[in-house]
Write a protein that holds these residues in place. Structure first.
Motif, PDB file in Angstrom:
ATOM      1  N   ASP A  41       0.812  -1.220   0.000  1.00 14.76           N
ATOM      2  CA  ASP A  41       0.000   0.000   0.000  1.00 14.76           C
ATOM      3  C   ASP A  41       0.845   1.270   0.000  1.00 14.76           C
ATOM      4  OD1 ASP A  41      -2.538  -0.984  -0.307  1.00 14.76           O
ATOM      5  OD2 ASP A  41      -2.917  -1.167   1.837  1.00 14.76           O
ATOM      6  N   LEU A  42       2.155   1.126  -0.177  1.00 14.90           N
ATOM      7  CA  LEU A  42       3.004   2.309  -0.297  1.00 14.90           C
ATOM      8  C   LEU A  42       2.606   3.132  -1.515  1.00 14.90           C
ATOM      9  CD1 LEU A  42       5.377   3.739   1.037  1.00 14.90           C
ATOM     10  CD2 LEU A  42       6.918   2.400  -0.382  1.00 14.90           C
ATOM     11  N   ASP A  43       1.890   2.512  -2.455  1.00 17.22           N
ATOM     12  CA  ASP A  43       1.419   3.231  -3.644  1.00 17.22           C
ATOM     13  C   ASP A  43       0.205   4.121  -3.346  1.00 17.22           C
ATOM     14  OD1 ASP A  43      -0.655   1.403  -3.380  1.00 17.22           O
ATOM     15  OD2 ASP A  43      -0.256   0.376  -5.260  1.00 17.22           O
ATOM     16  N   ASN A  44      -0.207   4.170  -2.092  1.00 20.09           N
ATOM     17  CA  ASN A  44      -1.336   5.000  -1.669  1.00 20.09           C
ATOM     18  C   ASN A  44      -0.838   5.993  -0.620  1.00 20.09           C
ATOM     19  OD1 ASN A  44      -3.655   6.132  -0.642  1.00 20.09           O
ATOM     20  ND2 ASN A  44      -4.619   4.196  -0.093  1.00 20.09           N
ATOM     21  N   LEU A  49       2.200   3.454   5.622  1.00 22.33           N
ATOM     22  CA  LEU A  49       3.564   3.821   5.233  1.00 22.33           C
ATOM     23  C   LEU A  49       3.576   4.981   4.246  1.00 22.33           C
ATOM     24  CD1 LEU A  49       5.258   0.323   4.814  1.00 22.33           C
ATOM     25  CD2 LEU A  49       5.341   1.858   6.776  1.00 22.33           C
ATOM     26  N   GLY A  50       2.579   5.067   3.394  1.00 24.10           N
ATOM     27  CA  GLY A  50       2.538   6.112   2.379  1.00 24.10           C
ATOM     28  C   GLY A  50       2.444   7.515   2.935  1.00 24.10           C
ATOM     29  N   ASN A  51       1.880   7.658   4.136  1.00 24.09           N
ATOM     30  CA  ASN A  51       1.780   8.995   4.727  1.00 24.09           C
ATOM     31  C   ASN A  51       3.028   9.343   5.532  1.00 24.09           C
ATOM     32  OD1 ASN A  51       1.618   7.895   7.300  1.00 24.09           O
ATOM     33  ND2 ASN A  51      -0.559   8.206   7.510  1.00 24.09           N
ATOM     34  N   GLY A  52       4.069   8.529   5.388  1.00 25.08           N
ATOM     35  CA  GLY A  52       5.334   8.842   6.043  1.00 25.08           C
ATOM     36  C   GLY A  52       5.318   8.610   7.530  1.00 25.08           C
ATOM     37  N   LEU A  53       4.540   7.653   7.990  1.00 22.82           N
ATOM     38  CA  LEU A  53       4.431   7.310   9.410  1.00 22.82           C
ATOM     39  C   LEU A  53       3.797   8.415  10.239  1.00 22.82           C
ATOM     40  CD1 LEU A  53       7.919   5.632   9.904  1.00 22.82           C
ATOM     41  CD2 LEU A  53       5.742   4.498   9.521  1.00 22.82           C
ATOM     42  N   ASN A  62      10.231  12.122  16.248  1.00 17.61           N
ATOM     43  CA  ASN A  62       9.972  12.844  15.008  1.00 17.61           C
ATOM     44  C   ASN A  62      11.275  13.191  14.309  1.00 17.61           C
ATOM     45  OD1 ASN A  62       7.287  13.113  14.323  1.00 17.61           O
ATOM     46  ND2 ASN A  62       6.955  14.765  15.773  1.00 17.61           N
ATOM     47  N   LEU A  63      12.245  13.660  15.060  1.00 20.06           N
ATOM     48  CA  LEU A  63      13.532  14.044  14.494  1.00 20.06           C
ATOM     49  C   LEU A  63      14.246  12.830  13.910  1.00 20.06           C
ATOM     50  CD1 LEU A  63      15.448  16.406  14.058  1.00 20.06           C
ATOM     51  CD2 LEU A  63      16.484  15.883  16.260  1.00 20.06           C
ATOM     52  N   LEU A  64      14.197  11.700  14.621  1.00 17.20           N
ATOM     53  CA  LEU A  64      14.856  10.486  14.147  1.00 17.20           C
ATOM     54  C   LEU A  64      14.158   9.878  12.936  1.00 17.20           C
ATOM     55  CD1 LEU A  64      15.712   8.759  17.545  1.00 17.20           C
ATOM     56  CD2 LEU A  64      17.320   9.774  15.921  1.00 17.20           C
ATOM     57  N   SER A  65      12.844   9.959  12.906  1.00 16.30           N
ATOM     58  CA  SER A  65      12.103   9.305  11.824  1.00 16.30           C
ATOM     59  C   SER A  65      11.894  10.204  10.601  1.00 16.30           C
ATOM     60  CB  SER A  65      10.750   8.820  12.332  1.00 16.30           C
ATOM     61  OG  SER A  65       9.910   9.914  12.614  1.00 16.30           O
ATOM     62  N   ARG A  66      12.263  11.468  10.684  1.00 14.94           N
ATOM     63  CA  ARG A  66      11.991  12.393   9.580  1.00 14.94           C
ATOM     64  C   ARG A  66      12.612  11.958   8.250  1.00 14.94           C
ATOM     65  NH1 ARG A  66      12.135  17.977  11.625  1.00 14.94           N
ATOM     66  NH2 ARG A  66      10.196  17.228  12.498  1.00 14.94           N
ATOM     67  N   ALA A  71      11.391   9.823   2.836  1.00 15.07           N
ATOM     68  CA  ALA A  71      11.634   8.803   1.807  1.00 15.07           C
ATOM     69  C   ALA A  71      10.354   8.030   1.500  1.00 15.07           C
ATOM     70  CB  ALA A  71      12.740   7.853   2.256  1.00 15.07           C
ATOM     71  N   LEU A  72       9.595   7.665   2.537  1.00 12.69           N
ATOM     72  CA  LEU A  72       8.335   6.946   2.330  1.00 12.69           C
ATOM     73  C   LEU A  72       7.332   7.802   1.564  1.00 12.69           C
ATOM     74  CD1 LEU A  72       7.931   5.218   5.803  1.00 12.69           C
ATOM     75  CD2 LEU A  72       8.328   4.071   3.610  1.00 12.69           C
ATOM     76  N   ARG A  73       7.222   9.074   1.943  1.00 14.51           N
ATOM     77  CA  ARG A  73       6.279   9.959   1.251  1.00 14.51           C
ATOM     78  C   ARG A  73       6.665  10.171  -0.203  1.00 14.51           C
ATOM     79  NH1 ARG A  73       3.885  14.576   5.190  1.00 14.51           N
ATOM     80  NH2 ARG A  73       3.345  13.170   6.880  1.00 14.51           N
ATOM     81  N   ALA A  74       7.954  10.345  -0.463  1.00  6.84           N
ATOM     82  CA  ALA A  74       8.419  10.551  -1.840  1.00  6.84           C
ATOM     83  C   ALA A  74       8.162   9.305  -2.684  1.00  6.84           C
ATOM     84  CB  ALA A  74       9.903  10.911  -1.845  1.00  6.84           C
ATOM     85  N   THR A  75       8.452   8.135  -2.127  1.00  6.24           N
ATOM     86  CA  THR A  75       8.212   6.882  -2.847  1.00  6.24           C
ATOM     87  C   THR A  75       6.725   6.692  -3.106  1.00  6.24           C
ATOM     88  OG1 THR A  75      10.165   5.912  -1.810  1.00  6.24           O
ATOM     89  CG2 THR A  75       8.572   4.384  -2.780  1.00  6.24           C
ATOM     90  N   SER A  76       5.915   6.991  -2.102  1.00  8.34           N
ATOM     91  CA  SER A  76       4.465   6.864  -2.254  1.00  8.34           C
ATOM     92  C   SER A  76       3.951   7.790  -3.344  1.00  8.34           C
ATOM     93  CB  SER A  76       3.780   7.173  -0.925  1.00  8.34           C
ATOM     94  OG  SER A  76       2.393   7.023  -1.050  1.00  8.34           O
TER      95      SER A  76
END
Length: 187
Positions: A41-44, A49-53, A62-66, A71-76
């Motif tokens: 569902d990264l394609d959504n 995952l598509g909303n970048g967690l 937040n700082l660590l996962s940014r 990357a997740l949002r860009a791929t999505s």
């Protein structure tokens, strides 16, 4: 299907694959199966995952996962714009494109590779129960459904199916991890 249902299917598929292979999986492999079950569902862009967690409540997290979130949002975004939702990532060619690098990279960790591939494949199985089905032979053919008409995502039938799969997963986990079965009174 929703993210929780996919997580349940991912754990169940991994536990079933371990039972079939006669392998006792390490505990760290279960979260890998869950993440892999969310991966198609990264394609959504609205998916887990598509909303970048999303944004976490902890500023440190937040700082660590940014970077991962970006990357997740860009791929999505890229997948949504190029192939769309429920196309490549929900097909057998998509499963093969995911599985081949996983097996090659994790050759020394076969149980972790099994967790990732079983989790990903479980997503296709779960969505094949859905009203829209999955395009297994994308870009050729029509969507494949396991049930005529399918199950509406988010409906009561999805909850019933998820609970049934959860019971099966619990039984498989009790067989794989006897201490857990004893704690649950199943041994």
């Amino acid at each position: 299907m929703n993210a929780t249902t996919h997580a349940v299917f991912g754990v169940a598929a991994f536990a079933g694959a371990c039972l079939a292979a006669g392998v006792e999986p390490p505990v760290y492999a279960y979260p890998a199966a869950v993440v892999a079950a969310w991966l198609p569902d990264l394609d959504n862009p609205r998916s887990r995952l598509g909303n970048g967690l999303s944004r976490m409540r902890s500023p440190a997290l937040n700082l660590l996962s940014r970077p991962l979130s970006w990357a997740l949002r860009a791929t999505s975004f890229l997948l949504a714009r190029t192939v769309g939702h429920r196309t490549l990532t929900h097909s057998l060619p998509g499963l093969a494109l995911f599985s081949l690098p996983v097996w090659l990279i994790l050759r020394g960790h076969p149980t972790l590779a099994l967790a990732l591939v079983a989790g990903y494949a479980s997503h296709l199985l779960a969505d094949a129960l859905n009203t829209r089905g999955v395009p297994l032979l994308w870009p050729l053919g029509r969507p494949f459904r396991l049930l005529p008409g399918g199950i509406r995502s988010g409906g009561a039938a999805e909850i019933v199916v998820a609970v049934g799969v959860l019971v099966l997963a619990g039984y498989a986990l009790a067989l794989l991890h006897p201490a857990l079965g004893g704690a649950l009174g199943l041994s």
